[in-house]
Design a protein around this motif. Sequence first.
Motif, PDB file in Angstrom:
ATOM      1  N   MET A  80       0.837  -1.211   0.000  1.00  0.00           N
ATOM      2  CA  MET A  80       0.000   0.000   0.000  1.00  0.00           C
ATOM      3  C   MET A  80       0.866   1.253   0.000  1.00  0.00           C
ATOM      4  SD  MET A  80      -3.521   0.094   2.076  1.00  0.00           S
ATOM      5  CE  MET A  80      -3.518  -0.991   3.477  1.00  0.00           C
ATOM      6  N   ASN A  81       0.560   2.195  -0.899  1.00  0.00           N
ATOM      7  CA  ASN A  81       1.268   3.466  -0.823  1.00  0.00           C
ATOM      8  C   ASN A  81       0.532   4.389   0.159  1.00  0.00           C
ATOM      9  OD1 ASN A  81      -0.902   4.689  -2.136  1.00  0.00           O
ATOM     10  ND2 ASN A  81      -0.033   4.254  -4.139  1.00  0.00           N
ATOM     11  N   MET A  82       1.046   5.597   0.321  1.00  0.00           N
ATOM     12  CA  MET A  82       0.479   6.534   1.315  1.00  0.00           C
ATOM     13  C   MET A  82      -0.993   6.848   1.036  1.00  0.00           C
ATOM     14  SD  MET A  82       2.311   7.741   3.854  1.00  0.00           S
ATOM     15  CE  MET A  82       2.147   9.503   4.155  1.00  0.00           C
ATOM     16  N   SER A  83      -1.319   7.023  -0.262  1.00  0.00           N
ATOM     17  CA  SER A  83      -2.710   7.371  -0.604  1.00  0.00           C
ATOM     18  C   SER A  83      -3.649   6.211  -0.286  1.00  0.00           C
ATOM     19  CB  SER A  83      -2.826   7.713  -2.086  1.00  0.00           C
ATOM     20  OG  SER A  83      -1.934   8.722  -2.403  1.00  0.00           O
ATOM     21  N   ASP A  84      -3.195   4.990  -0.609  1.00  0.00           N
ATOM     22  CA  ASP A  84      -4.024   3.814  -0.301  1.00  0.00           C
ATOM     23  C   ASP A  84      -4.248   3.703   1.205  1.00  0.00           C
ATOM     24  OD1 ASP A  84      -4.044   3.184  -2.961  1.00  0.00           O
ATOM     25  OD2 ASP A  84      -2.424   1.724  -2.831  1.00  0.00           O
ATOM     26  N   GLU A  85      -3.148   3.918   1.946  1.00  0.00           N
ATOM     27  CA  GLU A  85      -3.236   3.817   3.410  1.00  0.00           C
ATOM     28  C   GLU A  85      -4.200   4.852   3.971  1.00  0.00           C
ATOM     29  OE1 GLU A  85       0.450   4.135   5.541  1.00  0.00           O
ATOM     30  OE2 GLU A  85       1.266   2.411   4.470  1.00  0.00           O
ATOM     31  N   LEU A  86      -4.092   6.073   3.456  1.00  0.00           N
ATOM     32  CA  LEU A  86      -4.959   7.143   3.946  1.00  0.00           C
ATOM     33  C   LEU A  86      -6.414   6.825   3.637  1.00  0.00           C
ATOM     34  CD1 LEU A  86      -5.389   9.927   5.224  1.00  0.00           C
ATOM     35  CD2 LEU A  86      -5.008  10.945   2.977  1.00  0.00           C
ATOM     36  N   GLU A  87      -6.654   6.347   2.421  1.00  0.00           N
ATOM     37  CA  GLU A  87      -8.048   6.032   2.061  1.00  0.00           C
ATOM     38  C   GLU A  87      -8.588   4.911   2.945  1.00  0.00           C
ATOM     39  OE1 GLU A  87      -8.940   5.167  -2.097  1.00  0.00           O
ATOM     40  OE2 GLU A  87     -10.760   4.136  -1.430  1.00  0.00           O
ATOM     41  N   ALA A  88      -7.761   3.884   3.159  1.00  0.00           N
ATOM     42  CA  ALA A  88      -8.210   2.760   3.989  1.00  0.00           C
ATOM     43  C   ALA A  88      -8.504   3.235   5.415  1.00  0.00           C
ATOM     44  CB  ALA A  88      -7.147   1.667   3.995  1.00  0.00           C
ATOM     45  N   GLU A  89      -7.634   4.082   5.930  1.00  0.00           N
ATOM     46  CA  GLU A  89      -7.814   4.595   7.296  1.00  0.00           C
ATOM     47  C   GLU A  89      -9.077   5.458   7.393  1.00  0.00           C
ATOM     48  OE1 GLU A  89      -6.235   3.843   9.917  1.00  0.00           O
ATOM     49  OE2 GLU A  89      -6.870   5.382  11.341  1.00  0.00           O
ATOM     50  N   LEU A  90      -9.253   6.300   6.368  1.00  0.00           N
ATOM     51  CA  LEU A  90     -10.451   7.144   6.340  1.00  0.00           C
ATOM     52  C   LEU A  90     -11.719   6.303   6.350  1.00  0.00           C
ATOM     53  CD1 LEU A  90      -9.987   9.959   3.673  1.00  0.00           C
ATOM     54  CD2 LEU A  90     -10.617  10.181   6.057  1.00  0.00           C
ATOM     55  N   ARG A  91     -11.733   5.306   5.488  1.00  0.00           N
ATOM     56  CA  ARG A  91     -12.917   4.445   5.404  1.00  0.00           C
ATOM     57  C   ARG A  91     -13.195   3.811   6.766  1.00  0.00           C
ATOM     58  NH1 ARG A  91     -14.981   2.988   0.378  1.00  0.00           N
ATOM     59  NH2 ARG A  91     -13.824   3.800  -1.396  1.00  0.00           N
ATOM     60  N   GLU A  92     -12.143   3.319   7.398  1.00  0.00           N
ATOM     61  CA  GLU A  92     -12.332   2.648   8.690  1.00  0.00           C
ATOM     62  C   GLU A  92     -12.883   3.624   9.738  1.00  0.00           C
ATOM     63  OE1 GLU A  92      -8.938   0.381   9.998  1.00  0.00           O
ATOM     64  OE2 GLU A  92      -9.669   0.457  12.066  1.00  0.00           O
ATOM     65  N   GLN A  93     -12.322   4.828   9.747  1.00  0.00           N
ATOM     66  CA  GLN A  93     -12.759   5.797  10.760  1.00  0.00           C
ATOM     67  C   GLN A  93     -14.190   6.276  10.494  1.00  0.00           C
ATOM     68  OE1 GLN A  93     -11.296   6.402  13.530  1.00  0.00           O
ATOM     69  NE2 GLN A  93      -9.362   5.370  13.104  1.00  0.00           N
ATOM     70  N   VAL A  94     -14.542   6.419   9.224  1.00  0.00           N
ATOM     71  CA  VAL A  94     -15.914   6.836   8.907  1.00  0.00           C
ATOM     72  C   VAL A  94     -16.890   5.723   9.313  1.00  0.00           C
ATOM     73  CG1 VAL A  94     -17.526   7.449   7.050  1.00  0.00           C
ATOM     74  CG2 VAL A  94     -15.233   8.411   7.063  1.00  0.00           C
ATOM     75  N   ARG A  95     -16.499   4.486   9.054  1.00  0.00           N
ATOM     76  CA  ARG A  95     -17.362   3.353   9.462  1.00  0.00           C
ATOM     77  C   ARG A  95     -17.563   3.369  10.976  1.00  0.00           C
ATOM     78  NH1 ARG A  95     -14.752   0.227   5.235  1.00  0.00           N
ATOM     79  NH2 ARG A  95     -13.098  -0.423   6.644  1.00  0.00           N
ATOM     80  N   LYS A  96     -16.483   3.672  11.676  1.00  0.00           N
ATOM     81  CA  LYS A  96     -16.540   3.703  13.135  1.00  0.00           C
ATOM     82  C   LYS A  96     -17.515   4.786  13.602  1.00  0.00           C
ATOM     83  CE  LYS A  96     -12.894   2.997  16.516  1.00  0.00           C
ATOM     84  NZ  LYS A  96     -11.476   3.126  16.783  1.00  0.00           N
ATOM     85  N   LEU A  97     -17.407   5.939  12.976  1.00  0.00           N
ATOM     86  CA  LEU A  97     -18.318   7.035  13.336  1.00  0.00           C
ATOM     87  C   LEU A  97     -19.767   6.633  13.027  1.00  0.00           C
ATOM     88  CD1 LEU A  97     -17.728  10.801  12.550  1.00  0.00           C
ATOM     89  CD2 LEU A  97     -19.963   9.786  12.244  1.00  0.00           C
ATOM     90  N   CYS A  98     -19.959   6.045  11.864  1.00  0.00           N
ATOM     91  CA  CYS A  98     -21.324   5.689  11.446  1.00  0.00           C
ATOM     92  C   CYS A  98     -21.944   4.632  12.353  1.00  0.00           C
ATOM     93  CB  CYS A  98     -21.325   5.202   9.998  1.00  0.00           C
ATOM     94  SG  CYS A  98     -20.987   6.523   8.816  1.00  0.00           S
ATOM     95  N   LYS A  99     -21.109   3.797  12.946  1.00  0.00           N
ATOM     96  CA  LYS A  99     -21.618   2.760  13.851  1.00  0.00           C
ATOM     97  C   LYS A  99     -22.376   3.371  15.022  1.00  0.00           C
ATOM     98  CE  LYS A  99     -19.222  -1.611  13.872  1.00  0.00           C
ATOM     99  NZ  LYS A  99     -18.166  -2.406  14.477  1.00  0.00           N
ATOM    100  N   ARG A 100     -22.043   4.606  15.354  1.00  0.00           N
ATOM    101  CA  ARG A 100     -22.727   5.267  16.463  1.00  0.00           C
ATOM    102  C   ARG A 100     -24.142   5.698  16.072  1.00  0.00           C
ATOM    103  NH1 ARG A 100     -18.253   9.144  19.426  1.00  0.00           N
ATOM    104  NH2 ARG A 100     -16.753   7.506  19.849  1.00  0.00           N
TER     105      ARG A 100
END
Lengths: 249, 385
Positions: free
Chosen positions: B1-21
């Motif tokens: 994974m390059n930096m952009s892939d990592e950032l996108e993956a992290e963003l997706r995970e954090q948004v999912r976490k927020l949405c779980k609430r």
Amino acid sequence: MRVIVCLKRVPDTGTSIRIDISGSAIDFEGVKYIISPYDEYAIELGLRQRDASDDGELALVTLDDMSAQETLRKGLAMGADSAVLLTGDFDMDGLRTAKALAKEVESAEAELILFGIKAVDDDQQQVGPMVAALIGRPCVTGVLSFEILDGRAICCREVDSTTEVVEVDLPAVLTIAKGPHEPRLATLKNIMASKRKPLEVKAAALTESRVCVRGLFKPVSRPPGRIVGEGPDAVPELLRVLREEAKVI
Amino acid sequence: MNMSDELEAELREQVRKLCKRYPEDYWQEHDRARTYPEEFVNELTDAGYLACLIPETYGGSGLGMREAAAILEEINRSGGSAAGCHAQMYTMGTLLRHGSDEQKERWLPQIASGALRLQAFAVTEPDAGSDTTSISTFAERDGDRYIVTGKKTFISRVQQSDLMVLLARTTPREKVTKRTAGLSVFVVDLRDAGDAVRVQSVETMINHETNEVFFDGLEVPAENRIGEEGEGFAYILSGMNAERILLASESIGDALFFIDRCQIYANERIVFDRPIGQNQGVQFPIAEAYIRTKAATAMRDQAVALYDGGEPCGPAANMCKLLASEAAWEAANVAMDTFGGYGMAVEFGVERKFREARLYLVAPVANNLILSYVGQHLLDLPRSF
């Protein structure tokens, strides 16, 4: 105030766990990791203390392999300032892990060293108190919340549904349970900043391991449900089953 | 994974976490009461996601379309709806690209922090519809101000906005040589509008605030005009690609929501002693919806890459909007078939998303107009309208 949070990465609680071919370890292939949830509570309380002081600083420490950097970055995205990854092959020997962590935190001159009350993968609850003993600091376990007053931590913990308030001199080790302060979510800015925050990698000072896992066994599948009858007529049979078979009443 | 892939993956995970609430109950409650998901939008704002496209100089994160698309896709995939707030992400694009430095300093930092909501975009009119150059709302210059008179319709989130971007004629159509000329763009401060702006809600089949807006002698300071007078049509067009890519991403999120639900239900629901997913009549439509969603995603990713690379992306943006909205609608119907009677039951959440997914076949641009665009501009066929 300098705060250290020792965290552990654990398989995502939604991950389906498989046992590997040895029969004594988890097959980590494809497993997704998260920060152990109680450690997230510890980070949250640590961040609150960090933010309450002008020169506050919060560092994360973990013992794991190189791939745990990703997990540390998640902690940095929550707002931690720096992280240290102690690389090494940790196992079920809690004292071995505690010694490696103690060596790191002892030299860091932190006033607060926080742990989650337990890691949700092995549930051992050993490492926090062991680190406290090794570095000669007082330890309070199962802390729900705390405040700092005149160099002491006033900790609330729950004992049999009763709140116990404990005072402890700093520096101290606290293990944190699920309390009133929900772990914060990473903000977009912190996610981006986390890529630039310092993350130091160094070899852990590990001693010889004296504990090993002999076997892992999945729980026996539950028997299928059974319909004992319908309507009021089924009540006597239901009571009998609950009393004689399930033995719950 | 390059930096952009990592950032996108992290963003997706954090948004999912927020949405779980914000679980199904939360969205159902707002859907039932027709209320704005204020708590969700506030948390999304505080976390900085809605300011991801605003440059760091103005308090945003300076990220690209790739990250913005990922955020909206995850919101809709989680079962939520980004429609209440997605425009806070991109409406400011007109201001960012064509506004003066002074205008950007004045508004962008507050939009980035969420102190100001700019999520109303007043273009459509009852007698103009998709024929934007036929709009009749007029802004008459009067010294250092404009006086606006006219009527707009299907203007979303006006009641949840402090600012609104308005397209109005500043030269009558009969006096311009090109029908795209003589249109200007303004930032309207709704907080100062008083009785000169009347807003009437349009009831719809989903929980989405949209309105008729009446302008009756609204005074807009000339300093609120974006760019040159009469050049507004081009400014509006430049923002449409972003809108199409982002709404395509929401449709992809919707499609994946339905497919996720179908996957679980078709495996768990036992009828005639076997999971219903074992039946080809159930399984194949789910697989087909998945394939169409993947195709839409590939086209969306192509549009994103062009947009972020500063390349012309009109064709890709339009085509991904059509593919994604159709994939979501197909997946929605597949979900209704898979769930059978339970698809109609409110508690399962499928029927709410089914209603919501339907919108994007006709908004923000009707898919027929995309076909017309592709026929005329990419295939060199005669103009069809």
